[in-house]
Design an enzyme around this catalytic site. Sequence first.
Site, short mmCIF file in Angstrom:
data_model
loop_
_atom_site.label_atom_id
_atom_site.label_comp_id
_atom_site.label_asym_id
_atom_site.label_seq_id
_atom_site.Cartn_x
_atom_site.Cartn_y
_atom_site.Cartn_z
N SER A 7 25.19 20.65 -3.84
CA SER A 7 25.25 22.09 -4.09
C SER A 7 25.64 22.91 -2.87
O SER A 7 25.90 24.10 -2.99
CB SER A 7 23.87 22.57 -4.57
OG SER A 7 22.91 22.47 -3.53
N CYS A 51 -5.93 -5.84 5.11
CA CYS A 51 -5.44 -4.46 4.94
C CYS A 51 -6.53 -3.41 5.02
O CYS A 51 -6.96 -3.01 6.09
CB CYS A 51 -4.68 -4.35 3.62
SG CYS A 51 -3.64 -2.87 3.52
N GLU A 66 -0.07 -9.16 3.21
CA GLU A 66 -0.95 -9.20 2.04
C GLU A 66 -0.17 -9.53 0.78
O GLU A 66 0.95 -9.03 0.57
CB GLU A 66 -1.65 -7.85 1.88
CG GLU A 66 -2.65 -7.78 0.75
CD GLU A 66 -3.33 -6.43 0.65
OE1 GLU A 66 -4.37 -6.33 -0.02
OE2 GLU A 66 -2.82 -5.46 1.27
N LYS A 126 -10.65 -10.68 -0.33
CA LYS A 126 -10.73 -9.33 0.22
C LYS A 126 -12.05 -8.69 -0.20
O LYS A 126 -12.48 -8.79 -1.36
CB LYS A 126 -9.55 -8.49 -0.29
CG LYS A 126 -9.36 -7.16 0.39
CD LYS A 126 -8.07 -6.49 -0.06
CE LYS A 126 -7.81 -5.17 0.64
NZ LYS A 126 -6.55 -4.54 0.19
#
Length: 750
Positions: free
Chosen positions: A350, A155, A45, A75
């Site tokens: 850490s 999509c 896309e 689309k």
Amino acid sequence: MGRKVTVATCALNQWALDFEGNLQRILKSIEIAKHKGARYRLGPELEIWPIMHRNVRYNCRVIFLNRKILLIRPKMALANEGNYRELRWFTPWSRSRQTEEYFLPRMIQDLTKQYLAQTGWPRGLKRSGLPTQETVPFGDTVLSTRDTCIGSEVCEELWTPHSPHVDMGLDGVEIFTNASGSHHVLRKAHARVDLVTMATTKNGGIYLLANQKGCDGDRLYYDGCALIAMNGSIFAQGSQFSLDDVEVLTATLDLEDVRSYRAEISSRNLAASRVSPYPRVKVDFALSCHEDLLEPLSEPVEWKYHSPAEEISLGPACWLWDFLRRSQQRPCSHPRLVGPFQAGFFLPLSGGVDSGATACLVYSMCHQVCEAVKHGSQEVLADVRTIVNQTSYTPQDPRELCGRILTTCYMASENSSRETCNRARDLAQQIGSHHIGLNIDPAVKAALGIFSLVTGKSPAFAAHGGSSRESLALQNVQARVRMVIAYLFAQLSLWSRGAPGRLLVLGSANVDESLLGYLTKYDCSSADINPIGGISKTDLRAFVQLCMERFQLPALQSILVAPATAELEPLAHGRVSQTDEEDMGVTYAELSVYGRLRKIAKMGPYSMFCKLLYVWKDVCTPRQVADKVKRFFSKYSTNRHKMTTLTPAYHAESYSPDDNRFDLRPFLYNTRWPWQFRCIETQVNQAEMVFLPVKGHILPDSGSTHVSSLKMPSEDLLFQSRDRDPLSGESVHCDGLAVQVLVVTLHLLF
């Protein structure tokens, strides 16, 4: 015989506004597809740009053949939730099964004119003067070739309740193509694959899915997973995580398999006889060849999924690589316009799980880079040489590469323990990072000295007689000093070693701590990027366990078993006196539950209480559930403002509190939640009338109870029978099950 078709789909690492790079990746994918014998190639896309039609911007698929544009298919269903805001940029095409003429821009007409002058007129194009293609069909239609019919989805349309492929398939479309821009979320691949296989199981047909891959310049990582399926089976699987910019899949399939499969589904055939037809664009072209009898067919494959820990090991590491290599901006000719040269990462280490996991992600990235170079990736080799500023360098050992691009730093204070220092040093040694150890106490004392000089006051920790307000301020100044020092060393540590460039600062706050706001604003959680900011503590621990075993990093064992602590309060006899879960008043496992109910289920305090009253019925009393829910929402709402300054983080979890685009909510709440908490109290009081603890059993403290491990013997609770129902006044006799149901349903009667 003319029934076997070879089709190609691909995953491309496109980058917004990188027009030249995007074009080269498209051309390379076309060359690979043609070399593999494909007659149809599908791309992801928005691999180029959107299209304006009648002054309206559409997200479109453009289908062309030999420089002749056949169809522009806009689309029809736009994604407009979560990370997506398509309606901000595009308009959906709402005219189902309708088309109209699109007048091609002059620059496109000029291109087609040059080709048509050489090849002659294609069938179906208007003749007027010079051979020029002036218009093309625009809308919801399908392509009809000499041997098959092809339909397009884009999509989101695959994820809708009634996808276009349903009616297309009923109308005779045999090949479905879906151009996607689908980002990675942990455990999402199953849903994507299931949607495609189910579509072709119910309706038959060949389904091609193309997808973007890589970091497109923001928090999302697009994870490829291109695939080709037919009749419910997968025939080609693309990689989910890869450093290659271009990946092309092909499969050779028999159209007769589609036709015979469909002919046997009676219910489908009945529906097909009633479906409204699609308009067709006829194309004088065939995907199959006449002499294909001996052409070998592709065989079905079983989809191979990654575990969530493996997804974490690969996805954020690929995202880091894209971010690092695309942050290279070499000096230009003008002396004042010298761009930043990012030569690696700087990570405050850490000795805990979060920063340790972040270090492991960089090491995993180095491992993937070395593997890609080993398998001949010239693009990855060129990028890594640019990053290390050495044209002859070839990475072979992940540990050696990690030493070049990762600098770790343990920033000790008077509240730091020897154990965390050793854990940080051991891990840095095993992954090969350049490690620095320093003490921040002089900087902290200098900042506090300024405050004391101005006010005449000296704040003290609660352990030394100070108030909670003083203690919190003293913890925050340590955390913020670490952020300042991190950026100082990120800019100048390479300079101090005589090396060019500077470093990107990595953050290491997980999604659960961000959700609750358990972090200091503008501390070490403030960084350039955060690869674990969308990952839960539970998943991070599984990932660290995987790294310990896969990469042979024994230092991670001590990190996993150590209690999570910020080490911002004074030690007690040299030992850590502060733990994260005790500070928060909630466990990490509970935070994952709260996060999903808050974001995914859209629950507020009262709805969450009603839900958890049932879910935790075997391990918590109604009072405990109420206290937990109220504690979470009080802290969440108080700290919500911190989400506005969160470091850009890799999006991996569906309950991320990211305020930038995914979780758009207020950051100023009424933190007392008066109406919601009052409703909760009403229900608790009613429930306690029939729910009484006995035998003197002391329930675990609500702030330290772990959701996944809470166990409470059933005999320790007694549901007391009463003569009258507290709601209806009717006579009842309650056993455990009956009252359990009553407690759950009280909120429906309120």
